[in-house]
Motif scaffolding. Structure first.
Motif, PDB file in Angstrom:
ATOM      1  N   ASP A  19     -54.005  46.254 -13.470  1.00 45.85           N
ATOM      2  CA  ASP A  19     -52.794  45.457 -13.598  1.00 45.85           C
ATOM      3  C   ASP A  19     -53.116  44.307 -14.557  1.00 45.85           C
ATOM      4  O   ASP A  19     -54.167  44.293 -15.204  1.00 45.85           O
ATOM      5  CB  ASP A  19     -52.270  45.001 -12.229  1.00 45.85           C
TER       6      ASP A  19
ATOM      7  N   SER B 170     -54.284  46.294 -18.806  1.00 43.23           N
ATOM      8  CA  SER B 170     -52.881  45.963 -19.085  1.00 43.23           C
ATOM      9  C   SER B 170     -52.750  44.452 -19.265  1.00 43.23           C
ATOM     10  O   SER B 170     -53.240  43.681 -18.436  1.00 43.23           O
ATOM     11  CB  SER B 170     -51.987  46.413 -17.922  1.00 43.23           C
TER      12      SER B 170
ATOM     13  N   TYR C  98     -47.962  49.369 -18.690  1.00 42.80           N
ATOM     14  CA  TYR C  98     -48.343  50.368 -17.688  1.00 42.80           C
ATOM     15  C   TYR C  98     -48.035  51.791 -18.136  1.00 42.80           C
ATOM     16  O   TYR C  98     -48.886  52.682 -18.070  1.00 42.80           O
ATOM     17  CB  TYR C  98     -47.649  50.091 -16.351  1.00 42.80           C
TER      18      TYR C  98
ATOM     19  N   MET D  56     -47.717  48.537 -10.078  1.00 41.00           N
ATOM     20  CA  MET D  56     -47.687  49.766 -10.855  1.00 41.00           C
ATOM     21  C   MET D  56     -47.003  50.918 -10.122  1.00 41.00           C
ATOM     22  O   MET D  56     -46.990  52.050 -10.598  1.00 41.00           O
ATOM     23  CB  MET D  56     -49.109  50.191 -11.242  1.00 41.00           C
TER      24      MET D  56
END
Length: 354
Positions: free
Chosen positions: A57, A90, A96, A118
């Motif tokens: 993330d 990311s 994503y 996600m």
């Protein structure tokens, strides 16, 4: 001409006879090669190397939190199970989908999404690519696709234990909780911690504030400083990179902090008294073992808690937490596992039981 050739052949024959005589015996023909057994053939066939990769993330792979723990799990699968592993970071939510596509194109057998943010991206990717296996940390679906496994943790159980420690160790009767974002996954940390504090010290007050970010260390530091100024002497964070600021504030103010996800004592050895660990690394390794054994748990949500080592307190807790309190914590842990202590993961359950 014919006589010369005959003479040459006789000479060669005599030389060959002499060599045999010098060797002390007759030449033997090599034994025919034995056919390999079925077991030997199977041993000579190498297992194809499995490939596993993850999309972080926005906290990045070195977040000192669950992204880093997830990558540790991948590296353990590489070292102990022979997986080929990789990751893509990311920088924003919009990355994503593209990052998942990159790992799909790379031919990975299993692709992980790290973090509940996600959840939608993994669900969409799984729908478009039904033959590809996916897994998601901290997210579950009402109807989990057959090619996806959801992985959850009873973070409230570990949070209860560190809350118990905070309730026992506070000298001001006031402690704090800093959450990253106001989502159900973080509510488990929030209300588990409050319940643990209350169980240990019914008179203690818990200050609570959400930072609305997992990557804003300055925001985390400001919130923690405010809590310390209000009299809190211990602050627990469940805020990813934002929590780095909480720990920095504790170090500067000479107060105590409680880390999350990984053992964060090394970030401030004199100030981080314990951490509520969420063993993302163990969970990823165990799913990798299932995949290698041909038992990928697609279509399911797997939950890890105290009972199976999925959560717990940091091994460095004994540096600052008195031995007698740690003994009490061990008994509390036993009671939680036995179902003798109820641990809430949301406001309604907390209000109803504490």
């Amino acid at each position: 001409m014919f006589k010369k050739m005959l003479a040459l052949m006789l000479v060669l024959l005599l030389m060959a006879t002499a060599l045999v005589g010098c060797g002390g015996g007759t030449a033997e023909e090599p034994a025919p090669a034995e056919e390999p057994t079925e077991e030997q053939v199977e041993e000579q066939v190498e297992e194809p190397q499995l490939k596993m990769a993850m999309v972080t993330d926005v906290g990045g792979v070195n977040d000192e939190s669950f992204n880093e723990s997830a990558w540790n799990g991948h590296q353990k699968a590489r070292d102990e199970l022979g997986f080929e592993v990789s990751y893509v970071e990311s920088e924003q939510d919009a990355d994503y989908e593209r990052n998942l596509e990159t790992l799909l194109d790379a031919g990975n057998d299993l692709i992980w999404g790290i973090g509940f943010m996600m959840g939608d991206a993994i669900a969409e990717a799984a729908d478009f690519n039904p033959d590809q296996k996916y897994a998601i940390i901290d997210s579950a679906y009402d109807d989990t696709p057959d090619n996806v496994v959801g992985v959850l943790f009873k973070a409230e159980e570990a949070s209860f234990l560190v809350g118990y420690i905070a309730g026992k160790m506070t000298e001001t009767g006031k402690v704090g909780f800093v959450g990253g974002m106001d989502f159900p996954v973080i509510h488990g940390f929030h209300y588990g911690f409050m319940a643990g504090v209350k169980y240990a010290n019914p008179d203690a007050e818990v200050l609570v504030q959400y930072a609305d970010s997992f990557v804003d260390a300055a925001r985390g530091k400001a919130i923690a400083n405010q809590m310390y100024q209000q009299g809190a002497d211990i602050v627990f964070h469940a805020a990813g990179g934002t929590g780095d600021g909480v720990i920095e504030a504790a170090r500067e103010q000479d107060k105590y902090a409680i880390g999350v996800d990984m053992d964060q004592n090394h970030l401030a050895p004199d100030n981080v008294i314990t951490s509520a660990m969420k063993r993302v690394d163990n969970a990823i390794f165990m799913i990798a073992e299932d995949l290698k054994a041909g038992n990928f748990p697609g279509g399911q949500t797997v939950v890890f808690g105290l009972e199976d080592g999925g959560v717990g307190i940091a091994p460095t807790s004994d540096k600052h937490v008195p031995a007698e309190i740690l003994e009490e914590v061990a008994e509390v842990e036993r009671q939680i596992i036995a179902g003798e202590i109820f641990v809430p993961d949301n406001k309604d359950d907390y209000d109803a039981n504490y």
